[in-house]
Scaffold this active site. Sequence first.
Site, mmCIF file in Angstrom:
data_model
loop_
_atom_site.group_PDB
_atom_site.id
_atom_site.type_symbol
_atom_site.label_atom_id
_atom_site.label_comp_id
_atom_site.label_asym_id
_atom_site.label_seq_id
_atom_site.Cartn_x
_atom_site.Cartn_y
_atom_site.Cartn_z
ATOM 1 C CB SER A 52 -0.917 0.011 1.222
ATOM 2 O OG SER A 52 -1.594 1.244 1.292
ATOM 3 C CG HIS A 65 -3.719 -1.551 -2.249
ATOM 4 N ND1 HIS A 65 -4.654 -2.343 -2.865
ATOM 5 C CD2 HIS A 65 -4.381 -0.878 -1.281
ATOM 6 C CE1 HIS A 65 -5.837 -2.166 -2.289
ATOM 7 N NE2 HIS A 65 -5.697 -1.266 -1.319
ATOM 8 C CG ASP A 116 -5.241 2.141 0.480
ATOM 9 O OD1 ASP A 116 -6.176 1.353 0.271
ATOM 10 O OD2 ASP A 116 -4.149 1.784 0.968
ATOM 11 C CG MET A 154 -8.784 6.750 2.063
ATOM 12 S SD MET A 154 -8.001 6.704 3.696
ATOM 13 C CE MET A 154 -7.011 5.220 3.550
ATOM 14 C CG HIS A 163 -9.646 0.027 -1.652
ATOM 15 N ND1 HIS A 163 -9.367 -0.320 -0.326
ATOM 16 C CD2 HIS A 163 -11.007 0.044 -1.735
ATOM 17 C CE1 HIS A 163 -10.495 -0.481 0.323
ATOM 18 N NE2 HIS A 163 -11.506 -0.259 -0.505
ATOM 19 C CG MET A 211 -11.616 2.839 0.821
ATOM 20 S SD MET A 211 -10.318 2.715 2.081
ATOM 21 C CE MET A 211 -8.870 2.994 1.060
ATOM 22 C CG MET A 237 -11.957 -3.586 3.354
ATOM 23 S SD MET A 237 -10.282 -3.032 2.929
ATOM 24 C CE MET A 237 -9.867 -2.032 4.367
ATOM 25 N N GLY A 248 -9.894 3.530 6.278
ATOM 26 C CA GLY A 248 -9.735 4.947 6.574
ATOM 27 C C GLY A 248 -8.355 5.322 7.069
ATOM 28 N N GLY A 257 -4.171 3.772 7.956
ATOM 29 C CA GLY A 257 -3.178 2.718 7.948
ATOM 30 C C GLY A 257 -2.733 2.376 9.353
ATOM 31 C CG ASP A 304 -6.002 -3.212 2.545
ATOM 32 O OD1 ASP A 304 -5.087 -3.085 3.375
ATOM 33 O OD2 ASP A 304 -6.416 -2.271 1.841
ATOM 34 N N GLY A 305 -5.528 -4.838 5.585
ATOM 35 C CA GLY A 305 -5.748 -4.274 6.912
ATOM 36 C C GLY A 305 -5.037 -5.061 7.991
ATOM 37 N N GLY A 356 0.895 -2.238 4.167
ATOM 38 C CA GLY A 356 1.501 -0.918 4.081
ATOM 39 C C GLY A 356 2.588 -0.734 5.101
ATOM 40 C CB SER A 357 2.394 -0.087 8.754
ATOM 41 O OG SER A 357 1.499 0.995 8.670
#
Length: 229
Positions: A15, A40, A42, A44, A73, A75, A144, A149, A151, A182-183, A204-205
């Site tokens: 991400s 990826h 994101d 938002m 993605h 959102m 999800m 919303g 990371g 994801d998440g 991501g992180s």
Amino acid sequence: MTDAAARPPVILSPSLLACDFTRLGEELATLKNAGVPWAHVDVMDGQFVPNISFGLPILAAARRASDLYMDVHLMIEQPERFLHDFAEAGADGMTVQVESTRHIHRAVGQIRELGKRAGVTLNPGTPLEMIRPVLADVDLVLVMSVNPGFGGQKFIGSSVERVRTVRRWLDEIGSAAELQVDGGVTAANARELVEAGATNLVAGSAIFGAAGGAAAGVQAFQAALAEQA
């Protein structure tokens, strides 16, 4: 259920929300050099989710900097308004939230009409049955495993069973769609998710925040996924 050993290699989709945007091109090059095929993105809008990330200019910049598959993605509320724009900016695939539109089947069809791969997803608190009517029409299903919303959130453990359920549904209809999660995905839970049926992992992180940088983060996932063999 399809034998996991018979499925293609698991795709890692880092991400970009967690990357260093002052070094976007370098971060993307690092991913490619590490053997990652997807990135990826994101998006938002501050309405569908309580955060604003980035939009068309960042996607376009990433597209210019890299030939990685751009996994977008959305959102955002009423994603139909922007599908053409994101396609033009460089999206290879677009995933829409079932809660964000009154016409999910139409949105999926519009993505495919644009020549892009269509994905569908839903929030952790939304019944899985909401996506079942369009499973045969999509190229990707995203489960999800945090509330979208932000990371860096903690993985919701019940998501594993949701992955198993969607895996069963996809196998029942003979769908080759990617099953993405994801998440809160990390090298520590990657194996469990793949054993449950996931074919595509977003992180991501855990990648960009790894000691040693993104290359080290990718290597940790590759080592964990190698245990599948």
